[in-house]
Design a protein around this motif. Structure first.
Motif, short mmCIF file in Angstrom:
data_model
loop_
_atom_site.label_atom_id
_atom_site.label_comp_id
_atom_site.label_asym_id
_atom_site.label_seq_id
_atom_site.Cartn_x
_atom_site.Cartn_y
_atom_site.Cartn_z
N THR A 57 0.57 -1.38 0.25
CA THR A 57 0.04 0.50 -0.45
C THR A 57 1.05 1.41 -0.07
OG1 THR A 57 -0.23 0.16 2.38
CG2 THR A 57 -1.59 -1.21 0.87
N THR A 58 2.31 0.98 -0.20
CA THR A 58 2.78 2.64 -0.72
C THR A 58 3.91 2.24 -2.25
OG1 THR A 58 3.27 2.02 1.69
CG2 THR A 58 5.17 2.62 0.06
N ALA A 59 3.54 3.54 -3.07
CA ALA A 59 3.88 3.65 -4.52
C ALA A 59 5.01 4.29 -4.35
CB ALA A 59 2.88 4.55 -5.06
N VAL A 60 6.38 4.55 -4.89
CA VAL A 60 7.92 5.24 -4.95
C VAL A 60 7.65 4.72 -6.06
CG1 VAL A 60 10.20 4.75 -4.43
CG2 VAL A 60 8.66 3.67 -3.33
N ALA A 61 8.29 6.87 -6.52
CA ALA A 61 8.62 6.66 -7.67
C ALA A 61 9.25 7.54 -7.84
CB ALA A 61 7.88 8.01 -8.70
N ARG A 62 10.45 6.54 -9.34
CA ARG A 62 11.91 6.34 -9.37
C ARG A 62 12.39 7.16 -10.86
NH1 ARG A 62 10.38 2.08 -7.10
NH2 ARG A 62 11.25 1.72 -4.80
N ASP A 63 13.13 7.95 -10.52
CA ASP A 63 14.05 8.61 -12.18
C ASP A 63 14.56 6.69 -13.14
OD1 ASP A 63 16.23 8.32 -11.36
OD2 ASP A 63 16.72 10.18 -10.41
N ALA A 64 15.00 8.42 -13.95
CA ALA A 64 15.60 7.36 -14.79
C ALA A 64 16.85 5.92 -14.29
CB ALA A 64 16.04 7.97 -16.63
N SER A 65 17.33 6.87 -13.67
CA SER A 65 18.61 6.17 -12.63
C SER A 65 18.53 5.31 -11.88
CB SER A 65 19.83 7.71 -11.93
OG SER A 65 19.18 7.78 -11.05
N GLY A 66 17.21 5.04 -11.10
CA GLY A 66 16.34 4.31 -10.27
C GLY A 66 16.45 5.37 -9.31
N ARG A 67 16.85 6.60 -8.92
CA ARG A 67 16.68 7.02 -7.84
C ARG A 67 15.34 7.22 -7.41
NH1 ARG A 67 17.38 12.91 -5.96
NH2 ARG A 67 16.75 13.65 -8.41
N ALA A 68 15.12 6.92 -5.62
CA ALA A 68 13.37 7.01 -5.53
C ALA A 68 13.14 9.10 -5.74
CB ALA A 68 13.65 7.15 -4.31
N VAL A 69 11.85 9.53 -6.00
CA VAL A 69 11.42 10.84 -6.12
C VAL A 69 10.72 11.12 -5.98
CG1 VAL A 69 13.66 11.69 -8.36
CG2 VAL A 69 10.89 10.57 -8.59
N GLY A 70 10.01 10.43 -5.69
CA GLY A 70 8.49 11.07 -4.84
C GLY A 70 7.34 9.05 -4.49
N PHE A 71 7.20 9.50 -2.87
CA PHE A 71 6.01 8.46 -2.47
C PHE A 71 5.17 8.54 -2.17
CE2 PHE A 71 8.32 10.11 1.31
CZ PHE A 71 7.15 9.52 2.04
N VAL A 72 4.35 7.85 -1.98
CA VAL A 72 3.14 7.69 -1.23
C VAL A 72 2.99 6.06 -0.37
CG1 VAL A 72 1.44 7.01 -2.92
CG2 VAL A 72 0.50 8.19 -0.81
N THR A 73 2.44 6.37 0.78
CA THR A 73 2.14 5.72 1.95
C THR A 73 0.94 5.47 2.58
OG1 THR A 73 3.36 7.22 3.64
CG2 THR A 73 5.52 5.79 2.69
N GLY A 74 0.61 4.61 2.75
CA GLY A 74 -1.53 4.47 2.65
C GLY A 74 -0.53 2.94 3.08
N TYR A 75 -2.56 2.71 3.89
CA TYR A 75 -2.53 1.46 4.65
C TYR A 75 -4.38 0.98 4.32
CZ TYR A 75 -4.28 4.15 8.97
OH TYR A 75 -4.76 5.05 9.73
N LEU A 76 -4.54 0.12 4.26
CA LEU A 76 -6.10 -0.42 4.24
C LEU A 76 -6.74 -0.52 6.01
CD1 LEU A 76 -5.96 -3.15 2.30
CD2 LEU A 76 -7.05 -0.70 1.74
#
Length: 180
Positions: A57-76
């Motif tokens: 229930t979490t999503a991570v955005a990664r740029d072309a190099s694989g570096r995390a550039v954003g996230f959203v954390t959540g839970y049900l």
């Protein structure tokens, strides 16, 4: 990047790959939250646990190099399993204003709905957080959903309440749904 990444999103010329969190993302999530400037930053350990126990229930955005550039954390929510509560959203300064936050919410809610059925979204936003207000209202418009708001936790519920010399703003609960 791993095969667990399920959505490819392109935003204003900056391609990002969005997928579930991995334990190795914990330090990056902590860094992104710290650098966001307007989030309550949790301990680095909590982000590691989050990436282990709530990766689905979490999503991570990664740029072309694989570096995390954003996230959203959540839970049900245990008492409302059809409700995805969004805990935190953070985007690196280099990617703000490019649609990454909205793409993260869309990808996460789609993934959770595919696994668990239709969901409602909940999040809390402080009154002064205009960017988050816009993010959640925009999400609701894109998904044909309504938004209701009410104070979930008043200022005096926090240990740093104004009468104690602190000053946490109230946390306003946004309920978004039902899904279209």
């Amino acid at each position: 990047m791993t095969t667990a990444h399920v959505a490819e999103v392109t935003t204003r010329g900056a391609g990002v790959d969005i997928g579930p969190a991995e334990v190795t993302d914990g330090a990056d999530l902590w860094r992104l939250a710290r650098d966001a400037g307007d989030l309550d930053v949790n301990s680095p350990y909590s982000y590691l646990l989050w990436c282990r126990d709530f990766a689905g229930t979490t999503a991570v955005a990664r740029d072309a190099s694989g570096r995390a550039v954003g996230f959203v954390t959540g839970y049900l929510r245990p008492e409302a399993p059809g409700t995805l509560f969004v805990w935190q959203v953070a985007v690196d300064g280099s990617h703000r204003g490019t649609g990454v936050a909205g793409a993260l919410l869309d990808a996460l809610s789609a993934r959770v709905a595919a696994e668990h059925g239709p969901i409602r979204l909940e999040a809390t936003v402080t009154p002064g957080n205009v960017a988050s207000d816009r993010l959640f209202r925009s999400y609701a418009r894109r998904h044909g959903a309504t938004v209701t708001r009410e104070v979930l936790f008043p200022s005096d519920a926090f240990p740093d309440a104004p009468d104690a010399g602190g000053g946490h703003e109230p946390e306003v609960l946004y309920r978004i749904g039902p899904p279209a």
